[in-house]
Design an enzyme around this catalytic site. Structure first.
Site, mmCIF file in Angstrom:
data_model
loop_
_atom_site.group_PDB
_atom_site.id
_atom_site.type_symbol
_atom_site.label_atom_id
_atom_site.label_comp_id
_atom_site.label_asym_id
_atom_site.label_seq_id
_atom_site.Cartn_x
_atom_site.Cartn_y
_atom_site.Cartn_z
ATOM 1 N N SER A 1 63.906 -12.666 6.261
ATOM 2 C CA SER A 1 62.643 -12.889 6.882
ATOM 3 C C SER A 1 61.679 -12.284 5.837
ATOM 4 C CB SER A 1 62.512 -11.745 7.949
ATOM 5 O OG SER A 1 61.163 -11.653 8.483
ATOM 6 N N THR B 1 32.729 19.417 -28.021
ATOM 7 C CA THR B 1 32.736 19.734 -26.654
ATOM 8 C C THR B 1 31.372 19.649 -26.128
ATOM 9 O OG1 THR B 1 32.503 22.248 -27.117
ATOM 10 C CG2 THR B 1 34.764 21.362 -26.918
ATOM 11 N N HIS B 2 31.260 18.975 -25.183
ATOM 12 C CA HIS B 2 30.049 18.711 -24.086
ATOM 13 C C HIS B 2 29.177 17.808 -25.034
ATOM 14 C CE1 HIS B 2 30.473 21.941 -21.352
ATOM 15 N NE2 HIS B 2 31.030 22.400 -22.092
ATOM 16 N N SER C 1 27.311 -9.945 -32.853
ATOM 17 C CA SER C 1 26.109 -10.188 -32.110
ATOM 18 C C SER C 1 25.626 -11.557 -32.568
ATOM 19 C CB SER C 1 24.760 -9.231 -32.775
ATOM 20 O OG SER C 1 23.812 -9.553 -32.174
ATOM 21 N N LYS D 1 26.723 -7.445 -37.784
ATOM 22 C CA LYS D 1 27.372 -6.325 -36.788
ATOM 23 C C LYS D 1 28.547 -6.723 -36.469
ATOM 24 C CE LYS D 1 24.823 -4.301 -32.937
ATOM 25 N NZ LYS D 1 26.169 -3.904 -31.977
ATOM 26 N N GLU E 1 36.254 -1.758 -25.803
ATOM 27 C CA GLU E 1 35.575 -2.304 -24.866
ATOM 28 C C GLU E 1 36.217 -2.977 -23.583
ATOM 29 O OE1 GLU E 1 31.204 -2.522 -27.254
ATOM 30 O OE2 GLU E 1 32.510 -4.332 -26.904
#
Length: 473
Positions: free
Chosen positions: A144, A192-193, A323, A329, A336
């Site tokens: 089935s 960090t941060h 670019s 560039k 990404e």
């Protein structure tokens, strides 16, 4: 069930009436109705998902032939048809949109019809002569949609994992470990941060990523164990109606041999057919991996940022111009792309979770969505990791001078002074350094807080950035 009007068309008949179908087509009337009903996305079933269904049909034809549930010649013709399609023939005949009838009946009948019509040709009959070989009575004997489709999702998931994702993760781990060795002596500033932190080794950054992927690999292996438990043999509602008493156990044995994976019958067929928990579990493991891959891809982009106004501690391999207007560039395009794919996988996981809770009574009708999202997630993650490894990770180089300059200039080096001059004195030294531009070393010596020899020992970057070994005594 079929009539021929001329050499170009045949007439097929189902419970809803007659339809004309091109004689060249291997799919039949139920597939045609699905094409007309679901012109939704233009997305056709994934090859891996088709393969999974074909492998199931081969296993069922073998077992039903062994048990004399279908004639031997028909069994062999179905087996030959599946082998031909698995080898690459007739792949354009699987045409039903992924957004289709609940439970996957349309896709399932597409497979049944193609196999029946090819089996008819093998037996010297004309396509559409379903009295000789029926999509329902022969190809689908003892089956089935309700037990075949959840089994196909399991088999498809296992195939995708073994062919695509696991090899890609293995390669990524090996490449990251190689970079860890190559960069082990490179000292850089930790952060960090997004602020200066104590120095670390660049090699350990890569080794940490390798460990993260290793742990995700293990989680996925654990979750995929649920896919090895099959409800095939449950038939329409999990009772095994219209199946041979020996069919359930034997078909799982044959499937295990066909995909070289240790499968087992579900202890309760109704449970295996109703619950989508195994797919949610695997999808959750994929989402978890995707989340850390996003973090790694963002780290690579930050460390490569620049070349003049960013960190530029490492150089990702330029693979294409970056670019349409700015000459020279280059962008971190592989990283990404990785993030974008991972976001898609997270979205698929949310859809799978919603679909999994939407079943009622003996069936979850949202299985087509789960099938596509799960297998597609596995495959695009695997392809992404493979591409990121080959076209990015393996070619990464390091800017040693910049790494060392950031490490030596970091105010966070003052952390190493805490246990020697105290936290408040260390904070005062850091504040003066920031205000005056003087080095930490100069200020500590001017204040007479430590001797030059002791200070040189404490501010040794190589020693400071090494990871302390685990000790138990």
């Amino acid at each position: 069930m079929t009539e021929h009007t001329d050499s170009q068309f045949r007439i097929e008949r189902d419970s809803m009436g007659d339809r004309q179908i091109a004689s060249s087509l291997y799919y039949g009337i139920q597939t045609l109705r699905a094409i007309e009903n679901f012109p939704i996305s233009g997305i056709k079933p994934l090859d891996t998902y088709v393969d999974a269904g074909l492998i199931i049909k081969k296993a069922t034809a073998i077992v039903n032939g062994e048990l004399n549930c279908i004639p031997q010649d028909i069994s062999q013709a179905i087996i030959q048809a599946t082998d031909e399609i698995l080898a690459g023939k007739f792949r354009d005949q699987f045409v039903v949109d992924v957004y289709q009838a609940g439970a996957g009946t349309s896709h399932h009948m597409n497979i049944n019809e193609v196999l029946a019509n090819r089996a008819l040709e093998i037996l010297g009959e004309e396509k559409g002569n379903y009295k000789r070989v029926s999509p329902n009575d022969h190809v689908n004997y003892g089956q089935s949609t309700n037990d075949v489709i959840p089994t196909a999702i399991r088999i498809g998931g296992l195939l995708a994992l073994s062919k695509t994702l696991h090899p890609a993760i293995d390669s990524a781990i090996a490449s990251l470990e190689n970079k860890a060795v190559e960069f082990q002596d490179i000292v850089k500033s930790g952060r960090t941060h997004l602020q200066d932190a104590v120095p670390v080794r660049l090699g350990e950054n890569f080794r940490a990523w390798a460990q993260i992927l290793t742990e995700h690999q293990n989680r996925i292996y654990t979750a995929s164990g649920d896919l090895m438990v099959l409800g095939l043999g449950g038939s329409a509602a999990g009772t095994g109606l219209n199946t041979h008493p020996l069919y359930r156990a034997r078909v799982v044995e044959v499937l295990s041999e066909l995909i070289d994976t240790p499968l087992e019958p579900a202890p309760h067929l109704m449970a295996a057919m109703q619950s989508m928990a195994p797919f949610v579990n695997v999808s959750g493991a994929l989402r978890n991996l995707a989340q850390d891959l996003v973090k790694i891809s963002h780290d690579l982009r930050l460390m490569d940022s620049g070349p003049k106004t960013g960190l530029k501690e490492i150089q990702l391999p330029p693979v294409q111009p970056g670019s349409s207007i700015m000459p020279g560039k280059y962008n971190p395009v592989m990283a990404e792309m990785t993030s974008m794919v991972c976001f898609q996988v997270m979205g698929y996981d949310s859809a799978i979770a919603l679909a999994a809770q939407a079943g009622q009574l003996e069936l979850n009708v949202m299985m087509p969505l789960i099938a596509y999202n799960l297998i597609h997630s596995i495959e695009i993650l695997g392809n992404t990791i493979a591409a990121l490894t080959e076209r990015c990770i393996q070619g990464i180089t390091v800017n040693e001078e910049r790494c060392l300059a950031y490490a030596e200039g970091s105010l966070a080096l003052v952390t190493a002074l805490n246990t020697h001059i105290g936290y408040l004195n260390a904070a005062a030294v850091a504040k003066e350094s920031l205000e005056t531009g003087k080095s930490l070393r100069q200020i500590v010596l001017e204040r007479g807080l430590m001797s030059e020899t002791d200070l040189a020992t404490v501010l040794n970057l190589e020693q400071m950035s090494g990871i302390l070994p685990l000790r138990t005594e």
